[in-house]
Write an enzyme that holds these catalytic residues in place. Structure first.
Site, PDB file in Angstrom:
ATOM      1  CD  GLN A 499      -2.974  -0.762   2.383  1.00 17.99           C
ATOM      2  OE1 GLN A 499      -3.015  -1.694   3.147  1.00 17.99           O
ATOM      3  NE2 GLN A 499      -3.652   0.354   2.602  1.00 17.99           N
ATOM      4  CG  HIS A 500       4.446   1.718  -0.480  1.00 18.46           C
ATOM      5  ND1 HIS A 500       5.807   1.752  -0.383  1.00 18.46           N
ATOM      6  CD2 HIS A 500       4.041   1.009   0.594  1.00 18.46           C
ATOM      7  CE1 HIS A 500       6.210   1.087   0.688  1.00 18.46           C
ATOM      8  NE2 HIS A 500       5.140   0.616   1.293  1.00 18.46           N
ATOM      9  CG  ASN A 501      -1.080   4.135  -4.354  1.00 16.54           C
ATOM     10  OD1 ASN A 501      -1.438   3.019  -3.999  1.00 16.54           O
ATOM     11  ND2 ASN A 501      -0.597   4.362  -5.555  1.00 16.54           N
TER      12      ASN A 501
END
Lengths: 580, 248
Positions: A499-501
């Protein structure tokens, strides 16, 4: 007609890291908090039988199902977006703890350079260093202002680490010593030191020894069992909201979590939020939760989508570059690096924690001269041991077939005879990369899905190439017989490996160019706060959670001040806008 | 052996003999279940490899979970089995996909919510090549197309071909040369390959990785609870695998 619930001081939309931190800090200060969480209840009892690659790594047991909603993706303004349909291509946490239950717990801080990136880049290299459509801007806060809150997050989560020699500005040491070193980490340490770099053990929220945090919550010592990044920890050895901030909030008696509660709109009168409307996802029944403060504490996608659906803030326009909601979206999933194959050396690749490894930051920020380089910022190089699982780890030297006799032979031989260098890189924002609502696809209630417009930039490609070169040099020096590079993919597909936004509701010094101030308070609505990496104007080199946690801890001070002082903006708008 | 054990063993032996009689299959002392049935006499490589598998103990003869949950035609199951064995063949390192029970694993997964895409976003329109089919539909179509291609190219169903011929057909699927409806043959092949590896290396709980032999070949220790004593070791430490049933 929605059923109206009793008014509370604070309502959070989601109960993961940010919702948990808000709940803990606000209830400790005496305020009542309701957390609305669309996923199920979760406790450590649910974590006892999770050593299962199929159920957790591949099928995403503790991640959000896409049955009712998803997000859509396109690369350019001219294309129609298509939805991400397969759950295994999305990795968004759900239930109590959210993404904080399945994270790998890699916990670096961002650098002083990040928070003043535009000013510092122009100071050193001039305006022309920044490409025309690259929309970098300062964050409206400095590293020194945020430092005490990094410290607070690290103490709450029991972070185990040693200082990065390149970024020494810390008020306190890490609360726990670094994790142990595996053989591959020792090899990396030796070689990078010899090459003149400054290696250190990656700081992690999988704690190296039994630890009780300042809130009185106890974390146990990590067992290196390797079922970490897609799993929740049965030992309670990984900092997770479920074993830290959520129980801290619950102990006050002022925190109530409502599960299966999906928020659909923020309600407001004029410039004041009055509460939220949510549905019970099982029955479809609608409820109104009034509150003095509304705090959005979901993943980037849901934070931004809820603002757009609620029609709060000026919608970003990628053609004019005006507006703020949806602006500066970034994706941080491109993995650069190399894999080295060792013909005569075996490693215990099955043993690890979520963020197990050794790193160097010598090619990050502006630590190295960019005068003759055609990119800004850079990437961290990590020797990472991820706990190789047998289905997902079938690494073979390039040129080997991907199935059949030769594949079987090589994939068995090299399973424990390879090491990986992994690079996380900073991602710069661009004018035409943004979030908005999809014109075609809808969720189960009939509301439009969030649409991503994004692709890899030249800046991304150049950092990738530069960093891969350094990785190759290091891996060769480490003695690998074969070194294979991770290729640069053609286009962004929307696939989330983790989850890297970032971006979409970014922070900054004035409302012309940002959605929230440095307390994550909406410029346009004093009693609405938006916590998460949605506030990042660009994506730093490393994992987002530490910076998200620090920003959220600071935001809770603002929330408490707001409630005690009777409202108002917590930050004065800078007169001199940064629209250089 | 005590009298009681002997009696039990006789009973099992009797049922084993009945099973052999009923199925009519036995090669080299090994009882072959349904999977190999369709392969005998048609795939020398596979048949030969079956004989090298250790004979199963008599009390393990009856595997109640080894039947079809998803498939309705035995031919489909047998073709699937032959394809998985090409992807992960038995060799000097150890058993292949069939001996590890990967076909049974795939059958069970296709019957699960995953096989019906229950947790996926399924709203229309499906465009830009996105498939409207669920995984079960893709597998059925792909498997039957394998047989069709076998007939077309070599005048035999896929499961009856020589291994080299099977590999040739699978390569056509992999490269997307074969035409399927609403999905590409490359997508089907990618699912077949991934599912085969899952069946080879999953926790035995799911019906594959028989006896943890997939893990043993790979020197993967399975579902251990702690590596705190191993983590700093300079040398490789080989650990006998453990499965989730050991946590139960």
């Amino acid at each position: 007609m929605a059923k109206k619930m009793h008014k509370v001081n604070v309502v959070t939309v989601g109960v993961g890291w940010t919702g948990g931190i808000v709940a803990a800090e606000l209830t400790k200060a005496g305020f009542t908090v309701v957390g609305l969480e669309r996923g199920p209840e979760k406790t450590r009892k649910d974590y006892m039988h999770t050593h299962d690659e199929i159920k957790y790594d591949l099928r995403g047991e503790i991640e959000h199902n896409l049955t009712k909603d998803t997000f859509t993706v396109r690369n350019t303004l001219k294309e129609d977006a298509v939805p991400i349909r397969d759950k295994s291509n999305s990795r968004i946490g759900t239930g109590n703890g959210g993404g904080g239950s399945h994270w790998g717990a890699q916990t670096h801080r961002y650098y002083p350079y990040d928070f003043e990136i535009k000013t510092k880049t122009i100071e050193k290299y001039g305006k022309n260093k920044i490409p025309k459509n690259m929309t970098i801007q300062d964050w409206g806060i400095t590293y020194d202002e945020l430092e005490p809150y990094y410290d607070k997050f690290e103490k709450m989560a029991g972070i185990s680490g040693e200082p990065d020699p390149n970024y020494p500005d810390r008020s306190n040491p890490y609360p726990n010593p670094p994790l142990k070193k595996a053989e591959g980490m020792r090899m990396f340490h030796e070689v990078t030191k010899k090459l003149g770099y400054k290696p250190f053990t990656i700081p992690a929220g999988t704690v190296s020894q039994k630890y009780t945090n300042p809130d009185g919550e106890t974390l146990n010592a990590c067992q290196y069992c390797a079922f970490c990044g897609y799993n929740a920890c049965e030992y309670g050895a990984k900092a997770d909201p479920v074993v830290t901030v959520i129980p801290t909030a619950q102990k006050t008696g002022k925190f109530e979590i409502r599960n299966h509660a999906e928020v659909r709109r923020v309600l407001y009168k004029g410039k004041k939020a009055t509460g939220v409307i949510y549905k019970d996802t099982r029955t479809g029944e609608e409820f109104e939760q009034p509150a003095d403060l509304v705090v959005l504490t979901s993943y980037v996608f849901s934070n931004v989508r809820l603002l757009l659906l609620s029609e709060i803030g000026k919608v970003y326009d990628p053609v004019s570059g005006k507006g703020v909601i949806g602006k500066n979206f970034t994706d941080h999933h491109l993995v650069s690096g190399v894999r080295g194959y060792f013909k005569n050396k075996k490693f215990n690749n099955y043993a690890a924690t979520g963020a197990f490894g050794e790193a160097i930051t010598d090619f990050t920020g502006d630590l190295f001269d960019h005068t003759d380089l055609d990119f800004i910022h850079g990437g961290q190089i990590e020797l990472r041991i991820t706990g190789d699982t047998p289905i997902s780890s079938n690494f073979v030297p390039s040129g080997t077939p991907s199935w059949g006799k030769e594949f079987k032979k090589q994939s068995l031989y090299y399973f424990n005879r390879n090491l990986m260098l992994f690079s996380q890189k900073a991602v710069m924002p661009f004018k035409e990369h943004y979030l908005d609502l999809d014109p075609t696809y809808k969720d189960d209630w009939g509301d439009p899905l969030l649409r991503i417009t994004w692709d890899y930039s030249d800046n991304d490609k150049r950092i990738h190439e530069f960093i891969n070169g350094k990785c190759k040099e290091i891996m060769t020096e480490m003695g690998a017989d074969i070194v294979d590079e991770n290729p640069m993919p053609g286009h962004y597909t929307g696939y989330l490996a983790f989850q890297h936004n970032g971006g979409g509701a970014i922070m900054g010094a004035n409302p012309e160019i940002s959605a929230v101030n440095n307390y994550l308070q909406m410029w346009e609505m004093d009693n609405l706060f938006v916590c998460g990496a949605s506030a990042f104007p660009h994506f730093g080199v490393t994992n987002p959670t530490t910076t998200v946690g620090a920003l959220t801890y600071r935001a809770t001070e603002g929330m408490i001040k707001y409630l005690k002082d009777g409202g108002g903006q917590l930050v004065q708008v800078e007169k001199e806008a940064q629209l250089i | 052996m005590s009298d009681e054990e002997k009696k039990e063993s006789d009973k099992v032996d009797q049922s084993r003999r009945n099973f052999i009689k009923n199925s009519g299959l036995t090669i080299g002392g090994l009882v072959l279940g349904g999977v190999a049935g369709g392969l005998i006499g048609s795939n020398s490589a596979t048949t030969k490899s079956q004989t090298t598998t250790k004979p199963v103990k008599s009390h393990e003869t009856k595997e109640f979970t080894e039947a079809m949950q998803f498939f309705s035609r035995k031919e489909d199951f047998d073709t699937l089995a032959a394809a998985t064995e090409c992807i992960f063949p038995e060799d000097e390192n150890g058993p292949g996909a069939i001996a590890l029970r990967a076909p049974y694993y795939i059958d069970k997964q296709l019957a699960s919510p995953w096989g019906r895409n229950v947790n996926d976003y399924r709203k229309r329109p499906f465009k830009d090549g996105q498939t409207p089919l669920n995984r079960g539909e893709i597998f059925l179509q792909g498997i039957r197309k394998l047989d069709e291609e076998g007939e077309k190219k070599f005048q035999k169903s896929f499961r009856e071909l020589e291994e080299a011929e099977q590999i040739e057909i699978l390569q056509d699927f992999e490269s997307g040369k074969v035409k399927l409806e609403y999905v590409t043959s490359a997508e089907f092949f990618a699912m077949l390959r991934q599912s085969t590896l899952e069946g080879v290396y999953c926790d035995p709980l799911y019906g594959g990785n028989k006896n943890m032999d997939g893990w043993k070949m790979k020197e993967y220790p399975g579902a251990q609870m702690s590596y705190a004593n191993v983590i700093e070791s300079k040398e490789f430490v080989k650990i006998e695998p453990m499965s989730l049933s050991d946590h139960f």
